[in-house]
Design a protein around this motif. Structure first.
Motif, PDB file in Angstrom:
ATOM      1  N   GLU A 138       0.839  -1.101  -0.004  1.00  0.00           N
ATOM      2  CA  GLU A 138       0.123  -0.074  -0.008  1.00  0.00           C
ATOM      3  C   GLU A 138       0.859   1.179  -0.028  1.00  0.00           C
ATOM      4  O   GLU A 138       1.330   1.884   0.914  1.00  0.00           O
ATOM      5  N   PHE A 165       1.064   5.203  -0.124  1.00  0.00           N
ATOM      6  CA  PHE A 165       0.340   6.378   0.392  1.00  0.00           C
ATOM      7  C   PHE A 165       0.983   7.476   0.773  1.00  0.00           C
ATOM      8  O   PHE A 165       2.059   7.636   1.187  1.00  0.00           O
ATOM      9  N   GLN A 166       0.218   8.808   0.496  1.00  0.00           N
ATOM     10  CA  GLN A 166       0.884   9.978   0.863  1.00  0.00           C
ATOM     11  C   GLN A 166       0.502  10.530   2.057  1.00  0.00           C
ATOM     12  O   GLN A 166      -0.930  10.536   2.372  1.00  0.00           O
ATOM     13  N   VAL A 167       1.074  11.217   3.115  1.00  0.00           N
ATOM     14  CA  VAL A 167       0.635  11.806   4.285  1.00  0.00           C
ATOM     15  C   VAL A 167       0.585  13.353   4.355  1.00  0.00           C
ATOM     16  O   VAL A 167       1.811  13.848   3.727  1.00  0.00           O
ATOM     17  N   ARG A 184       4.233  16.677   1.075  1.00  0.00           N
ATOM     18  CA  ARG A 184       3.865  15.612   1.719  1.00  0.00           C
ATOM     19  C   ARG A 184       4.802  14.729   1.769  1.00  0.00           C
ATOM     20  O   ARG A 184       5.913  14.701   0.901  1.00  0.00           O
ATOM     21  N   LEU A 229      -1.384   7.704  10.883  1.00  0.00           N
ATOM     22  CA  LEU A 229      -0.936   7.539   9.375  1.00  0.00           C
ATOM     23  C   LEU A 229      -2.406   7.725   8.460  1.00  0.00           C
ATOM     24  O   LEU A 229      -2.465   8.383   7.556  1.00  0.00           O
ATOM     25  N   ARG A 230      -3.160   6.540   8.735  1.00  0.00           N
ATOM     26  CA  ARG A 230      -4.441   6.625   7.927  1.00  0.00           C
ATOM     27  C   ARG A 230      -5.303   7.876   8.205  1.00  0.00           C
ATOM     28  O   ARG A 230      -5.664   8.233   7.204  1.00  0.00           O
ATOM     29  N   ARG A 252      -4.333  10.758   8.295  1.00  0.00           N
ATOM     30  CA  ARG A 252      -3.525  11.849   7.493  1.00  0.00           C
ATOM     31  C   ARG A 252      -3.493  11.541   6.165  1.00  0.00           C
ATOM     32  O   ARG A 252      -2.468  12.287   5.338  1.00  0.00           O
ATOM     33  N   THR A 253      -3.808  10.394   5.738  1.00  0.00           N
ATOM     34  CA  THR A 253      -3.498   9.816   4.243  1.00  0.00           C
ATOM     35  C   THR A 253      -4.230  10.755   3.356  1.00  0.00           C
ATOM     36  O   THR A 253      -5.425  11.117   3.487  1.00  0.00           O
TER      37      THR A 253
END
Length: 372
Positions: free
Chosen positions: A12, A14-16, A27, A367-368, A370-371
């Motif tokens: 997965e 992802f960008q935060v 980010r 983290l999720r 702020r994804t």
């Protein structure tokens, strides 16, 4: 006796966003890899333009070759995926993507085996690493503003050294050489004659301009002069390195081991590849072997304060010859909500985490949330 195995189930990228107004280019770019046994490893990609290009490569081009593979085959996967996708670069976004995957696989291996990454790299030569404060954005500041910013970092972080970064417009060479020299002199007056200082030109000079600034830095006792000319101008980077007595460093923007050898062959004697650009832990350890063979200083570039930072510390613990401090660029603490126990600077040192894998706590829920 059963052989350890960690079959990859999901990948997965992802960008935060760390604040509501973070533009995409500011980010962080991460990957979360989970095994069929529920072990989760985290990695970080090159942050250029927010890492979006690297994250796209992970999702479209790397993930299909990772699902069902064994995380313990990390070196095989690294080479296989690099060569399968080599026409994407091979430099830049591809090696940044591979870096994120590679760090996550090392994290998984350490968690499965119950070992810190440094131990798996052959053991730790040290439990602490000195650091230098990396102070950027100084091309646009006045002399007085540079002194104020450097003084704040100097007093707050108590580093073992300081690097002053220009961060100017790379399309305008030699824009304000007298001003740059004045700033270098002012910082030297601030910290005293014996405190270690470095100057990062961020590719801001011509050969002639670099020689002029380099001579001034020599007189001021600066210990290294980073990327004085354009990073892709390998021949002239080597010429500047050979004509100056101050150590000239380069290779922050070098992405393959072959390119690293080219810049060493040109005459550069201190190289600074970045773990989140140079293919991760596997790539940086290959760089360490090259530097050892050539008698060249390895001082990795590293500006990401979370996963990239910790992965870099593990490598620095495991290499024998460590001649300069580690880079510390972002001490704002803006990412601490998701990383509650990151190594913090104390007495000019970072302590290497000794828990399994990366050895840090990661709040996946944060983290999720702020994804981006």
């Amino acid at each position: 006796m059963a052989v350890a195995r960690a079959t990859i189930k999901t990948v997965e990228p992802f960008q935060v966003a760390w604040s509501a107004d973070d533009p995409p280019g500011s980010r962080s770019a991460f990957v979360r890899i989970t095994t069929t046994d529920g072990v989760v490893g985290y990695g970080e990609a090159s942050p250029m333009q927010g890492g979006l290009h690297s994250l796209g490569i992970i999702e479209r081009d790397l993930a299909p070759g990772l699902i069902g593979a064994d995380a313990f085959d990390q070196a095989v996967l690294h080479d296989r995926l690099f060569h399968k996708n080599i026409k994407l670069g091979p430099e830049g976004a591809l090696t940044g993507a591979l870096a994120a995957v590679d760090i996550a696989l090392w994290d998984i291996k350490g968690k499965v085996l119950g070992l810190p990454i440094a131990k798996m790299l052959g053991g730790a030569w040290r439990s602490e690493v000195a650091f230098y404060s990396s102070v950027g954005g100084n091309a646009r500041r006045t002399v007085e503003e540079v002194v104020k910013v450097v003084e704040g970092r100097f007093q707050r972080e108590k580093p073992s050294a300081i690097k002053v970064r220009r961060d100017g417009d790379r399309s305008k060479l030699d824009l304000d050489i007298p001003g740059d020299i004045a700033k270098a002199k002012a910082v030297r007056r601030l910290v005293g004659d014996d405190f270690p200082l470095a100057w990062d030109a961020n590719n801001g000079y011509s050969v002639g301009g670099a020689i002029r600034v380099g001579r001034a830095l020599e007189e001021l006792g600066y210990i290294w002069f980073e990327e004085p000319v354009q990073h892709y101008d390998v021949r002239n980077m080597g010429e500047v390195a050979q004509r100056l007595d101050i150590t000239v460093s380069a290779a922050e923007q070098t992405y393959t081991t072959q390119a690293l050898v080219d810049i060493i062959s040109a005459g550069v004697r201190m190289v600074q590849p970045d773990i989140v650009k140079m293919g991760g832990i596997t790539g940086l350890m290959q760089c360490a072997a090259i530097c050892y063979a050539h008698g060249v200083e390895l001082v990795p570039h590293q500006t990401q304060p979370t996963i990239g930072h910790v992965a870099n510390l593990h490598v620095l613990a495991a290499i024998m010859h460590l001649t300069k401090p580690a880079e510390y660029a972002d001490g704002s603490g803006r990412m601490d909500a998701a990383f509650p126990d990151l190594p913090k600077p104390q007495g000019g040192q970072f302590t290497i985490p000794d828990g399994p894998g990366l050895g840090i706590q990661i709040d996946d829920g944060e983290l999720r949330r702020r994804t981006a």
